[in-house]
Design a protein around this motif. Structure first.
Motif, PDB file in Angstrom:
ATOM      1  N   ASP A   9       9.718   8.322  52.142  1.00  0.00           N
ATOM      2  CA  ASP A   9       9.769   7.582  53.407  1.00  0.00           C
ATOM      3  C   ASP A   9      10.971   6.644  53.420  1.00  0.00           C
ATOM      4  OD1 ASP A   9       7.365   8.862  53.666  1.00  0.00           O
ATOM      5  OD2 ASP A   9       6.266   7.119  54.401  1.00  0.00           O
ATOM      6  N   PRO A  54      -0.157  15.272  55.296  1.00  0.00           N
ATOM      7  CA  PRO A  54       1.253  15.148  55.698  1.00  0.00           C
ATOM      8  C   PRO A  54       2.106  14.644  54.536  1.00  0.00           C
ATOM      9  CG  PRO A  54      -0.188  14.233  57.374  1.00  0.00           C
ATOM     10  CD  PRO A  54      -1.061  14.520  56.202  1.00  0.00           C
ATOM     11  N   ALA A  55       3.288  15.205  54.402  1.00  0.00           N
ATOM     12  CA  ALA A  55       4.176  14.857  53.288  1.00  0.00           C
ATOM     13  C   ALA A  55       4.928  13.558  53.548  1.00  0.00           C
ATOM     14  CB  ALA A  55       5.152  15.996  53.033  1.00  0.00           C
ATOM     15  N   THR A  56       4.187  12.477  53.649  1.00  0.00           N
ATOM     16  CA  THR A  56       4.778  11.153  53.804  1.00  0.00           C
ATOM     17  C   THR A  56       4.052  10.180  52.890  1.00  0.00           C
ATOM     18  OG1 THR A  56       3.314  10.375  55.584  1.00  0.00           O
ATOM     19  CG2 THR A  56       5.274  11.623  56.231  1.00  0.00           C
ATOM     20  N   CYS A  57       4.757   9.173  52.439  1.00  0.00           N
ATOM     21  CA  CYS A  57       4.145   8.161  51.582  1.00  0.00           C
ATOM     22  C   CYS A  57       3.062   7.396  52.339  1.00  0.00           C
ATOM     23  CB  CYS A  57       5.210   7.190  51.079  1.00  0.00           C
ATOM     24  SG  CYS A  57       6.507   7.942  50.068  1.00  0.00           S
ATOM     25  N   CYS A  98      -0.138   9.528  52.553  1.00  0.00           N
ATOM     26  CA  CYS A  98      -0.754   9.679  51.240  1.00  0.00           C
ATOM     27  C   CYS A  98      -1.360   8.368  50.758  1.00  0.00           C
ATOM     28  CB  CYS A  98       0.286  10.182  50.246  1.00  0.00           C
ATOM     29  SG  CYS A  98      -0.384  10.577  48.619  1.00  0.00           S
ATOM     30  N   TYR A 157      -3.360  16.299  46.742  1.00  0.00           N
ATOM     31  CA  TYR A 157      -3.179  15.806  48.112  1.00  0.00           C
ATOM     32  C   TYR A 157      -2.573  16.915  48.946  1.00  0.00           C
ATOM     33  CZ  TYR A 157      -1.205  13.278  52.071  1.00  0.00           C
ATOM     34  OH  TYR A 157      -0.865  12.875  53.338  1.00  0.00           O
ATOM     35  N   HIS A 158      -3.202  17.220  50.090  1.00  0.00           N
ATOM     36  CA  HIS A 158      -2.741  18.321  50.933  1.00  0.00           C
ATOM     37  C   HIS A 158      -2.485  17.871  52.375  1.00  0.00           C
ATOM     38  CE1 HIS A 158      -3.657  21.112  47.690  1.00  0.00           C
ATOM     39  NE2 HIS A 158      -4.838  20.526  47.573  1.00  0.00           N
ATOM     40  N   LYS A 185      -2.084   9.642  45.644  1.00  0.00           N
ATOM     41  CA  LYS A 185      -2.481  10.706  44.716  1.00  0.00           C
ATOM     42  C   LYS A 185      -2.248  10.361  43.263  1.00  0.00           C
ATOM     43  CE  LYS A 185       2.048  12.955  44.917  1.00  0.00           C
ATOM     44  NZ  LYS A 185       2.778  14.216  45.110  1.00  0.00           N
ATOM     45  N   TYR A 239       7.377  10.796  48.272  1.00  0.00           N
ATOM     46  CA  TYR A 239       7.597  11.634  49.454  1.00  0.00           C
ATOM     47  C   TYR A 239       8.852  11.228  50.238  1.00  0.00           C
ATOM     48  CZ  TYR A 239       3.074  13.875  48.847  1.00  0.00           C
ATOM     49  OH  TYR A 239       2.025  14.607  48.341  1.00  0.00           O
TER      50      TYR A 239
END
Length: 258
Positions: free
Chosen positions: A142, A117-120, A123, A114-115, A130, A140
């Motif tokens: 949140d 935004p670094a948020t649950c 994702c 997964y590339h 992921k 991540y």
């Protein structure tokens, strides 16, 4: 001199009008709102069902809300507000947040890279995330970001609650896109650390710490507090006595006794 007198008279007349207007057109303020607001912790978490502490204070002052709805404030705040209003205190049972997932990095792998935004939330929008388990914690944080009391952290890829700091406001539960965080009574110490509804054979392939729906826990529970629905065990906090028989019998140790 004539001009000065006229301007002065006009100013005096306007001043009198303002005084009269402020006297007869003023809106009376309820000082109780400010007083009640002073009792509240100021978390603005929304656990009371209102937008924030200000709205809740107004609701309590006008009688549309009970004094015991502030979860972070607990019994002490409820008692202060009740005493101030001259009503009997009604305390609610304190609750805490619990994470229903044991899928750490070692126990549950990733199904894809997964590339984004670094948020649950972001994702989770991509095929439920992921992780190999589509129900698991995405890690991540949140929930960590919305907790105003520093009670949450990410440990080995899974959210962890520090019960000594948790006030039971429920902000973390609302932030979790997989609804992994539940609010349970503080008195309860037994938790099913899984949220998967897949069959046992499927769970074993993706996570070594997932509930397989074997029903062993239901057979040993002396109070009938545990049921298995859609291959997932759940505990009735009203019936649970914290005996720990289910945790001891669970073959995958997904049931924990804190």
């Amino acid at each position: 001199m004539t001009g000065i007198i006229i301007v002065g008279a006009i100013g005096l007349f306007c001043a009198i009008l303002l005084v009269v207007a402020s006297r007869f057109l003023s809106v009376p303020t309820d000082t109780r709102v400010e007083d009640i607001r002073g009792f509240l912790p100021g978390a603005n978490c929304g656990a009371c069902g209102y937008a924030g502490c200000d709205d809740y204070a107004k609701a309590v002052a006008n009688g549309s809300a009970k004094p015991n709805l502030c979860i972070p404030g607990g019994a002490s705040v409820s008692a202060q507000i009740s005493e101030y209003l001259g009503v009997a205190a009604e305390n609610t049972e304190p609750v805490k947040a619990t994470v229903r997932c044991s899928g750490t990095c070692q126990k549950c792998g990733e199904a894809e890279d997964y590339h984004g935004p670094a948020t649950c939330a972001a994702c989770a929008a991509l095929h439920r995330g992921k992780k190999a388990c589509g129900y698991g914690c995405l890690g991540y944080g949140d929930c960590v970001k919305v907790c105003k009391f520093g009670a949450l952290s990410i440990v080995d890829g899974v959210a962890h609650v520090d019960e000594s700091l948790c006030t039971g406001c429920g902000a973390c539960a609302k932030a979790c896109p997989h609804l992994l965080i539940g609010m349970v009574p503080v008195k309860n110490h037994v938790t099913v650390r899984c949220s998967s509804h897949d069959k046992g054979a499927v769970v074993r392939k993706v996570c070594s710490a997932g509930c397989i729906g074997c029903m062993m826990c239901t057979k040993v529970c002396p109070t009938g507090a545990i049921t298995v629905t859609d291959f997932l065990a759940s505990i009735d906090p009203e019936k649970c006595t914290n005996c720990g028989a289910c945790a001891e019998k669970c073959p995958v140790k997904v049931i924990t006794l804190e």
